[in-house]
Design a protein around this motif. Structure first.
Motif, PDB file in Angstrom:
ATOM      1  N   TYR A 191       0.925  -1.288   0.172  1.00 53.32           N
ATOM      2  CA  TYR A 191       0.090   0.010   0.103  1.00 53.32           C
ATOM      3  C   TYR A 191       0.880   1.273  -0.105  1.00 53.32           C
ATOM      4  CZ  TYR A 191      -4.018  -2.943   0.997  1.00 53.32           C
ATOM      5  OH  TYR A 191      -5.021  -4.072   0.830  1.00 53.32           O
ATOM      6  N   SER A 192       1.956   1.377   0.749  1.00 47.64           N
ATOM      7  CA  SER A 192       2.779   2.641   0.748  1.00 47.64           C
ATOM      8  C   SER A 192       3.499   2.664  -0.670  1.00 47.64           C
ATOM      9  CB  SER A 192       3.860   2.546   1.834  1.00 47.64           C
ATOM     10  OG  SER A 192       4.911   1.344   1.678  1.00 47.64           O
ATOM     11  N   ILE A 193       3.588   1.528  -1.287  1.00 48.33           N
ATOM     12  CA  ILE A 193       4.238   1.745  -2.768  1.00 48.33           C
ATOM     13  C   ILE A 193       3.332   2.266  -3.500  1.00 48.33           C
ATOM     14  CG2 ILE A 193       5.188   0.560  -4.676  1.00 48.33           C
ATOM     15  CD1 ILE A 193       6.624  -1.394  -2.760  1.00 48.33           C
ATOM     16  N   GLU A 194       2.104   1.768  -3.405  1.00 45.30           N
ATOM     17  CA  GLU A 194       0.885   2.154  -4.327  1.00 45.30           C
ATOM     18  C   GLU A 194       0.842   3.749  -4.107  1.00 45.30           C
ATOM     19  OE1 GLU A 194      -2.540  -1.215  -5.035  1.00 45.30           O
ATOM     20  OE2 GLU A 194      -2.283  -0.156  -3.090  1.00 45.30           O
ATOM     21  N   ASP A 195       0.864   4.548  -2.791  1.00 44.10           N
ATOM     22  CA  ASP A 195       0.635   5.721  -2.528  1.00 44.10           C
ATOM     23  C   ASP A 195       1.709   6.600  -2.863  1.00 44.10           C
ATOM     24  OD1 ASP A 195      -1.595   5.085  -1.168  1.00 44.10           O
ATOM     25  OD2 ASP A 195      -0.997   5.392   0.762  1.00 44.10           O
ATOM     26  N   ASP A 196       2.929   5.931  -2.776  1.00 44.09           N
ATOM     27  CA  ASP A 196       4.280   6.794  -3.121  1.00 44.09           C
ATOM     28  C   ASP A 196       4.262   7.001  -4.650  1.00 44.09           C
ATOM     29  OD1 ASP A 196       4.820   6.945  -0.628  1.00 44.09           O
ATOM     30  OD2 ASP A 196       6.398   5.470  -0.746  1.00 44.09           O
ATOM     31  N   LEU A 197       3.669   5.826  -5.418  1.00 44.92           N
ATOM     32  CA  LEU A 197       3.883   6.083  -6.702  1.00 44.92           C
ATOM     33  C   LEU A 197       2.848   6.547  -7.540  1.00 44.92           C
ATOM     34  CD1 LEU A 197       5.999   2.609  -7.632  1.00 44.92           C
ATOM     35  CD2 LEU A 197       6.699   4.904  -7.261  1.00 44.92           C
ATOM     36  N   GLY A 198       1.780   6.492  -6.839  1.00 45.87           N
ATOM     37  CA  GLY A 198       0.238   7.114  -7.174  1.00 45.87           C
ATOM     38  C   GLY A 198      -0.327   5.943  -8.336  1.00 45.87           C
ATOM     39  N   ILE A 199      -0.122   4.716  -7.912  1.00 46.83           N
ATOM     40  CA  ILE A 199      -0.600   3.685  -8.859  1.00 46.83           C
ATOM     41  C   ILE A 199      -1.570   2.741  -8.010  1.00 46.83           C
ATOM     42  CG2 ILE A 199       1.300   3.488 -10.425  1.00 46.83           C
ATOM     43  CD1 ILE A 199       2.577   1.207  -8.848  1.00 46.83           C
ATOM     44  N   GLU A 200      -2.090   1.940  -8.521  1.00 47.05           N
ATOM     45  CA  GLU A 200      -3.134   0.854  -8.060  1.00 47.05           C
ATOM     46  C   GLU A 200      -2.905  -0.599  -8.550  1.00 47.05           C
ATOM     47  OE1 GLU A 200      -7.747   0.085  -6.968  1.00 47.05           O
ATOM     48  OE2 GLU A 200      -6.906   2.188  -7.303  1.00 47.05           O
ATOM     49  N   PHE A 201      -2.585  -1.442  -7.551  1.00 53.94           N
ATOM     50  CA  PHE A 201      -2.124  -2.884  -8.039  1.00 53.94           C
ATOM     51  C   PHE A 201      -3.408  -3.430  -8.541  1.00 53.94           C
ATOM     52  CE2 PHE A 201       1.832  -2.326  -5.394  1.00 53.94           C
ATOM     53  CZ  PHE A 201       2.587  -1.955  -6.602  1.00 53.94           C
ATOM     54  N   LYS A 207       5.497 -12.750  -4.209  1.00 52.27           N
ATOM     55  CA  LYS A 207       6.255 -13.694  -3.374  1.00 52.27           C
ATOM     56  C   LYS A 207       7.540 -13.107  -2.925  1.00 52.27           C
ATOM     57  CE  LYS A 207       3.073 -16.673  -2.883  1.00 52.27           C
ATOM     58  NZ  LYS A 207       1.973 -16.491  -2.220  1.00 52.27           N
ATOM     59  N   THR A 208       8.265 -12.294  -3.874  1.00 49.74           N
ATOM     60  CA  THR A 208       9.544 -11.792  -3.620  1.00 49.74           C
ATOM     61  C   THR A 208       9.839 -10.279  -4.224  1.00 49.74           C
ATOM     62  OG1 THR A 208      10.187 -12.187  -6.146  1.00 49.74           O
ATOM     63  CG2 THR A 208      10.491 -14.041  -4.773  1.00 49.74           C
ATOM     64  N   VAL A 209      11.088  -9.746  -3.569  1.00 54.02           N
ATOM     65  CA  VAL A 209      10.996  -8.292  -4.166  1.00 54.02           C
ATOM     66  C   VAL A 209      10.817  -8.117  -5.526  1.00 54.02           C
ATOM     67  CG1 VAL A 209      12.787  -6.496  -4.102  1.00 54.02           C
ATOM     68  CG2 VAL A 209      12.398  -7.781  -2.188  1.00 54.02           C
ATOM     69  N   ALA A 210      11.569  -8.890  -6.402  1.00 57.23           N
ATOM     70  CA  ALA A 210      11.385  -8.761  -8.099  1.00 57.23           C
ATOM     71  C   ALA A 210       9.831  -8.741  -8.444  1.00 57.23           C
ATOM     72  CB  ALA A 210      12.373  -9.758  -8.458  1.00 57.23           C
ATOM     73  N   ASP A 211       9.269  -9.755  -7.684  1.00 52.45           N
ATOM     74  CA  ASP A 211       7.774  -9.918  -7.975  1.00 52.45           C
ATOM     75  C   ASP A 211       7.157  -8.406  -7.867  1.00 52.45           C
ATOM     76  OD1 ASP A 211       8.030 -12.512  -8.805  1.00 52.45           O
ATOM     77  OD2 ASP A 211       7.067 -13.353  -6.847  1.00 52.45           O
ATOM     78  N   LEU A 212       7.425  -8.054  -6.765  1.00 52.99           N
ATOM     79  CA  LEU A 212       6.618  -6.372  -6.403  1.00 52.99           C
ATOM     80  C   LEU A 212       7.029  -5.416  -7.232  1.00 52.99           C
ATOM     81  CD1 LEU A 212       4.910  -5.127  -4.443  1.00 52.99           C
ATOM     82  CD2 LEU A 212       6.673  -4.818  -2.723  1.00 52.99           C
ATOM     83  N   VAL A 213       8.322  -5.265  -7.747  1.00 51.05           N
ATOM     84  CA  VAL A 213       8.871  -4.212  -8.591  1.00 51.05           C
ATOM     85  C   VAL A 213       8.257  -4.381  -9.745  1.00 51.05           C
ATOM     86  CG1 VAL A 213      10.837  -3.729  -9.725  1.00 51.05           C
ATOM     87  CG2 VAL A 213      11.138  -4.131  -7.402  1.00 51.05           C
ATOM     88  N   ARG A 214       8.219  -5.743 -10.306  1.00 51.05           N
ATOM     89  CA  ARG A 214       7.737  -5.984 -11.596  1.00 51.05           C
ATOM     90  C   ARG A 214       6.160  -5.527 -11.642  1.00 51.05           C
ATOM     91  NH1 ARG A 214       8.425 -11.361 -11.593  1.00 51.05           N
ATOM     92  NH2 ARG A 214      10.351 -10.980 -11.648  1.00 51.05           N
ATOM     93  N   LEU A 215       5.452  -5.779 -10.636  1.00 49.29           N
ATOM     94  CA  LEU A 215       3.976  -5.399 -10.509  1.00 49.29           C
ATOM     95  C   LEU A 215       3.732  -4.300 -10.420  1.00 49.29           C
ATOM     96  CD1 LEU A 215       1.127  -6.483 -10.160  1.00 49.29           C
ATOM     97  CD2 LEU A 215       1.492  -6.592  -7.759  1.00 49.29           C
ATOM     98  N   ALA A 216       4.791  -3.349  -9.887  1.00 43.33           N
ATOM     99  CA  ALA A 216       4.764  -1.966  -9.810  1.00 43.33           C
ATOM    100  C   ALA A 216       5.198  -1.240 -11.166  1.00 43.33           C
ATOM    101  CB  ALA A 216       5.721  -1.287  -8.855  1.00 43.33           C
ATOM    102  N   GLU A 217       6.058  -2.014 -12.083  1.00 43.70           N
ATOM    103  CA  GLU A 217       6.030  -1.509 -13.264  1.00 43.70           C
ATOM    104  C   GLU A 217       4.946  -1.595 -14.140  1.00 43.70           C
ATOM    105  OE1 GLU A 217       9.637  -3.430 -14.426  1.00 43.70           O
ATOM    106  OE2 GLU A 217      10.925  -2.449 -13.350  1.00 43.70           O
ATOM    107  N   GLU A 218       4.337  -2.958 -14.066  1.00 45.36           N
ATOM    108  CA  GLU A 218       3.313  -3.215 -15.000  1.00 45.36           C
ATOM    109  C   GLU A 218       1.858  -2.304 -14.675  1.00 45.36           C
ATOM    110  OE1 GLU A 218       2.205  -7.438 -14.149  1.00 45.36           O
ATOM    111  OE2 GLU A 218       4.065  -8.218 -14.976  1.00 45.36           O
TER     112      GLU A 218
END
Length: 83
Positions: free
Chosen positions: A45-55, A64-75
């Protein structure tokens, strides 16, 4: 955009002094460092708020992993731009 290093910094902040016992990187599993589902949700949620995106909730649940979360943020950022 968010990087693996930034996500790792957020994890380290959540787990406090225990962070020194782990090697935090893109392959780090949230379960492996002992994060509760509530702590993971807080990071997401904090990443969503900081980047102004919604997963997409169904995709966020599969992170499950840091890389998964970064990839989801990019997508999510790309799909937000297209919308």
């Amino acid at each position: 955009m968010i990087t693996s290093e930034e996500v790792c910094a957020r994890i380290a902040k959540k787990i406090g002094s225990k962070a020194d016992s782990y090697t935090l990187n893109a392959d780090t599993s949230f379960d492996a460092v002992g994060l509760s589902s509530l702590q993971i949700a807080d990071i997401v949620y904090s990443i969503e708020d900081d980047l102004g995106i919604e997963f997409d909730e169904s995709k966020a649940a599969g992170v499950k992993t840091v890389a998964d979360l970064v990839r989801l943020a990019e997508e999510s950022a790309k799909s937000g731009e297209a919308a």
